[in-house]
Design a protein around this motif. Structure first.
Motif, PDB file in Angstrom:
ATOM      1  N   GLY A   1      36.350 -27.148  40.064  1.00  0.00           N
ATOM      2  CA  GLY A   1      35.935 -26.406  38.886  1.00  0.00           C
ATOM      3  C   GLY A   1      36.707 -25.118  38.712  1.00  0.00           C
ATOM      4  N   GLY A   2      36.188 -24.222  37.857  1.00  0.00           N
ATOM      5  CA  GLY A   2      36.870 -22.971  37.551  1.00  0.00           C
ATOM      6  C   GLY A   2      37.918 -23.177  36.477  1.00  0.00           C
ATOM      7  N   ALA A   3      38.715 -22.155  36.228  1.00  0.00           N
ATOM      8  CA  ALA A   3      39.719 -22.227  35.171  1.00  0.00           C
ATOM      9  C   ALA A   3      40.782 -23.266  35.482  1.00  0.00           C
ATOM     10  CB  ALA A   3      40.370 -20.864  34.964  1.00  0.00           C
ATOM     11  N   GLY A   4      40.911 -23.651  36.749  1.00  0.00           N
ATOM     12  CA  GLY A   4      41.876 -24.676  37.102  1.00  0.00           C
ATOM     13  C   GLY A   4      41.547 -26.029  36.513  1.00  0.00           C
ATOM     14  N   SER A   5      40.295 -26.236  36.104  1.00  0.00           N
ATOM     15  CA  SER A   5      39.894 -27.536  35.565  1.00  0.00           C
ATOM     16  C   SER A   5      39.992 -27.591  34.046  1.00  0.00           C
ATOM     17  CB  SER A   5      38.470 -27.871  36.018  1.00  0.00           C
ATOM     18  OG  SER A   5      37.569 -26.921  35.509  1.00  0.00           O
ATOM     19  N   ILE A   6      40.659 -26.644  33.449  1.00  0.00           N
ATOM     20  CA  ILE A   6      40.795 -26.604  31.997  1.00  0.00           C
ATOM     21  C   ILE A   6      42.161 -27.167  31.634  1.00  0.00           C
ATOM     22  CG2 ILE A   6      40.894 -25.081  30.004  1.00  0.00           C
ATOM     23  CD1 ILE A   6      38.947 -23.271  31.603  1.00  0.00           C
ATOM     24  N   LYS A   7      42.152 -28.128  30.726  1.00  0.00           N
ATOM     25  CA  LYS A   7      43.366 -28.849  30.393  1.00  0.00           C
ATOM     26  C   LYS A   7      43.567 -28.845  28.879  1.00  0.00           C
ATOM     27  CE  LYS A   7      45.525 -33.224  31.630  1.00  0.00           C
ATOM     28  NZ  LYS A   7      45.333 -34.507  32.309  1.00  0.00           N
ATOM     29  N   ASN A   8      44.789 -28.635  28.435  1.00  0.00           N
ATOM     30  CA  ASN A   8      45.099 -28.663  27.006  1.00  0.00           C
ATOM     31  C   ASN A   8      44.651 -29.974  26.381  1.00  0.00           C
ATOM     32  OD1 ASN A   8      46.372 -26.136  26.582  1.00  0.00           O
ATOM     33  ND2 ASN A   8      48.247 -26.908  27.497  1.00  0.00           N
ATOM     34  N   GLY A   9      44.050 -29.869  25.193  1.00  0.00           N
ATOM     35  CA  GLY A   9      43.650 -31.056  24.452  1.00  0.00           C
ATOM     36  C   GLY A   9      42.312 -31.632  24.837  1.00  0.00           C
ATOM     37  N   LYS A  10      41.622 -31.040  25.802  1.00  0.00           N
ATOM     38  CA  LYS A  10      40.318 -31.533  26.251  1.00  0.00           C
ATOM     39  C   LYS A  10      39.258 -30.457  25.994  1.00  0.00           C
ATOM     40  CE  LYS A  10      41.712 -35.414  27.986  1.00  0.00           C
ATOM     41  NZ  LYS A  10      41.514 -36.608  27.181  1.00  0.00           N
ATOM     42  N   PRO A  11      37.955 -30.851  25.980  1.00  0.00           N
ATOM     43  CA  PRO A  11      36.899 -29.851  25.834  1.00  0.00           C
ATOM     44  C   PRO A  11      36.905 -28.849  26.984  1.00  0.00           C
ATOM     45  CG  PRO A  11      36.038 -32.037  25.423  1.00  0.00           C
ATOM     46  CD  PRO A  11      37.420 -32.206  25.968  1.00  0.00           C
ATOM     47  N   PHE A  12      36.329 -27.667  26.739  1.00  0.00           N
ATOM     48  CA  PHE A  12      36.332 -26.573  27.713  1.00  0.00           C
ATOM     49  C   PHE A  12      35.656 -26.955  29.028  1.00  0.00           C
ATOM     50  CE2 PHE A  12      34.440 -22.694  29.487  1.00  0.00           C
ATOM     51  CZ  PHE A  12      35.595 -21.969  29.720  1.00  0.00           C
ATOM     52  N   ALA A  13      34.480 -27.529  28.982  1.00  0.00           N
ATOM     53  CA  ALA A  13      33.722 -27.839  30.201  1.00  0.00           C
ATOM     54  C   ALA A  13      33.855 -29.324  30.532  1.00  0.00           C
ATOM     55  CB  ALA A  13      32.268 -27.444  30.030  1.00  0.00           C
ATOM     56  N   SER A  14      35.074 -29.765  30.789  1.00  0.00           N
ATOM     57  CA  SER A  14      35.355 -31.182  31.037  1.00  0.00           C
ATOM     58  C   SER A  14      35.057 -31.590  32.469  1.00  0.00           C
ATOM     59  CB  SER A  14      36.826 -31.475  30.743  1.00  0.00           C
ATOM     60  OG  SER A  14      37.103 -31.310  29.384  1.00  0.00           O
ATOM     61  N   LEU A  15      34.757 -32.864  32.624  1.00  0.00           N
ATOM     62  CA  LEU A  15      34.563 -33.468  33.937  1.00  0.00           C
ATOM     63  C   LEU A  15      35.667 -34.488  34.170  1.00  0.00           C
ATOM     64  CD1 LEU A  15      30.725 -34.175  33.812  1.00  0.00           C
ATOM     65  CD2 LEU A  15      31.877 -32.373  35.091  1.00  0.00           C
ATOM     66  N   TYR A  16      36.165 -34.551  35.394  1.00  0.00           N
ATOM     67  CA  TYR A  16      37.229 -35.481  35.749  1.00  0.00           C
ATOM     68  C   TYR A  16      36.845 -36.219  37.028  1.00  0.00           C
ATOM     69  CZ  TYR A  16      39.922 -32.763  32.429  1.00  0.00           C
ATOM     70  OH  TYR A  16      40.352 -32.141  31.292  1.00  0.00           O
ATOM     71  N   ASN A  17      37.304 -37.453  37.146  1.00  0.00           N
ATOM     72  CA  ASN A  17      37.072 -38.264  38.343  1.00  0.00           C
ATOM     73  C   ASN A  17      38.377 -38.896  38.789  1.00  0.00           C
ATOM     74  OD1 ASN A  17      34.209 -38.112  38.644  1.00  0.00           O
ATOM     75  ND2 ASN A  17      34.014 -39.427  36.860  1.00  0.00           N
ATOM     76  N   PHE A  18      38.420 -39.244  40.051  1.00  0.00           N
ATOM     77  CA  PHE A  18      39.496 -40.094  40.537  1.00  0.00           C
ATOM     78  C   PHE A  18      39.160 -41.536  40.173  1.00  0.00           C
ATOM     79  CE2 PHE A  18      39.905 -36.580  43.688  1.00  0.00           C
ATOM     80  CZ  PHE A  18      41.216 -36.246  43.411  1.00  0.00           C
ATOM     81  N   ASN A  19      40.150 -42.374  40.151  1.00  0.00           N
ATOM     82  CA  ASN A  19      39.950 -43.801  39.941  1.00  0.00           C
ATOM     83  C   ASN A  19      39.520 -44.410  41.279  1.00  0.00           C
ATOM     84  OD1 ASN A  19      39.962 -46.454  39.161  1.00  0.00           O
ATOM     85  ND2 ASN A  19      42.186 -46.619  39.015  1.00  0.00           N
ATOM     86  N   HIS A  20      38.206 -44.492  41.497  1.00  0.00           N
ATOM     87  CA  HIS A  20      37.681 -45.039  42.755  1.00  0.00           C
ATOM     88  C   HIS A  20      37.823 -46.552  42.720  1.00  0.00           C
ATOM     89  CE1 HIS A  20      35.894 -41.353  44.391  1.00  0.00           C
ATOM     90  NE2 HIS A  20      35.758 -41.022  43.121  1.00  0.00           N
ATOM     91  N   VAL A  21      38.468 -47.099  43.747  1.00  0.00           N
ATOM     92  CA  VAL A  21      38.705 -48.541  43.773  1.00  0.00           C
ATOM     93  C   VAL A  21      37.920 -49.253  44.873  1.00  0.00           C
ATOM     94  CG1 VAL A  21      40.947 -48.432  42.644  1.00  0.00           C
ATOM     95  CG2 VAL A  21      40.831 -48.212  45.116  1.00  0.00           C
TER      96      VAL A  21
END
Length: 181
Positions: free
Chosen positions: A97-117
């Motif tokens: 989290g934190g400002a490091g999780s902010i990405k251009n073109g996405k909402p401000f409070a975005s969630l990301y996951n790895f592709n769990h296989v």
């Protein structure tokens, strides 16, 4: 916005639209560890907010000193980060989290996951990068944010409330229900 009133002010309300760009977002960003500080607060980006807000008020009953009214409001907000200075590309920042999780073109409070296989034969989790290469458990340090999958956002996109008010002389009773999603 538009304000309205009908039936001799028995039903009134307003509808507002907005489209605003905010600059100089303030947040914690990673810092060079040799400074002694892991992060610093900095103005690091901008984002655009768009949406609407609807408010409706209805006087259901009014006779003498007794009044019963209902208010309803609904808001819809969408935001998109339009610029991030020194955009970080380490996947671990998106997970912590934190400002490091902010990405251009996405909402401000975005969630990301790895592709769990799945799980390895030793019981560790397996994740895959964007090319399908699998990593086991702690070996996933080589993944970048391009390997992360956008999974939604933590901020609600709509919210509002419903309030009913009973008034008798100078005594008021209000009941409020709120919702978000």
């Amino acid at each position: 916005g538009v304000d309205f009133s009908v039936l001799d002010h028995k039903i009134s309300g307003s509808l507002e639209f907005f489209n605003k760009t905010s600059k100089d977002l303030l947040g914690s960003i990673p810092n060079d560890p040799t400074t002694g500080w892991a992060t610093i607060n900095s103005n690091y980006g901008s984002m655009r907010n768009t949406g609407f807000e609807l408010e409706v008020r209805s006087i259901l009953y009014s006779k003498g000193v007794f009044i019963w009214s209902i208010d309803l409001n609904l808001s819809n907000v969408k935001n998109e980060v339009t610029f991030v200075e020194n955009e970080q590309n380490r996947a671990s920042l998106f997970i912590s989290g934190g400002a490091g999780s902010i990405k251009n073109g996405k909402p401000f409070a975005s969630l990301y996951n790895f592709n769990h296989v799945g799980l390895s034969t030793t019981g560790n989790y397996l994740v895959a990068d964007q090319n399908g290469m699998e990593f086991e458990g702690s070996e996933s340090g080589g993944l970048t944010y391009d390997d992360l999958i956008y999974s939604g956002q933590t901020d609600p996109t709509y919210f509002g409330g419903l309030k009913t008010n009973f008034s008798y002389k100078q005594l008021n009773l209000e009941v409020l229900f709120t919702y978000k999603g």
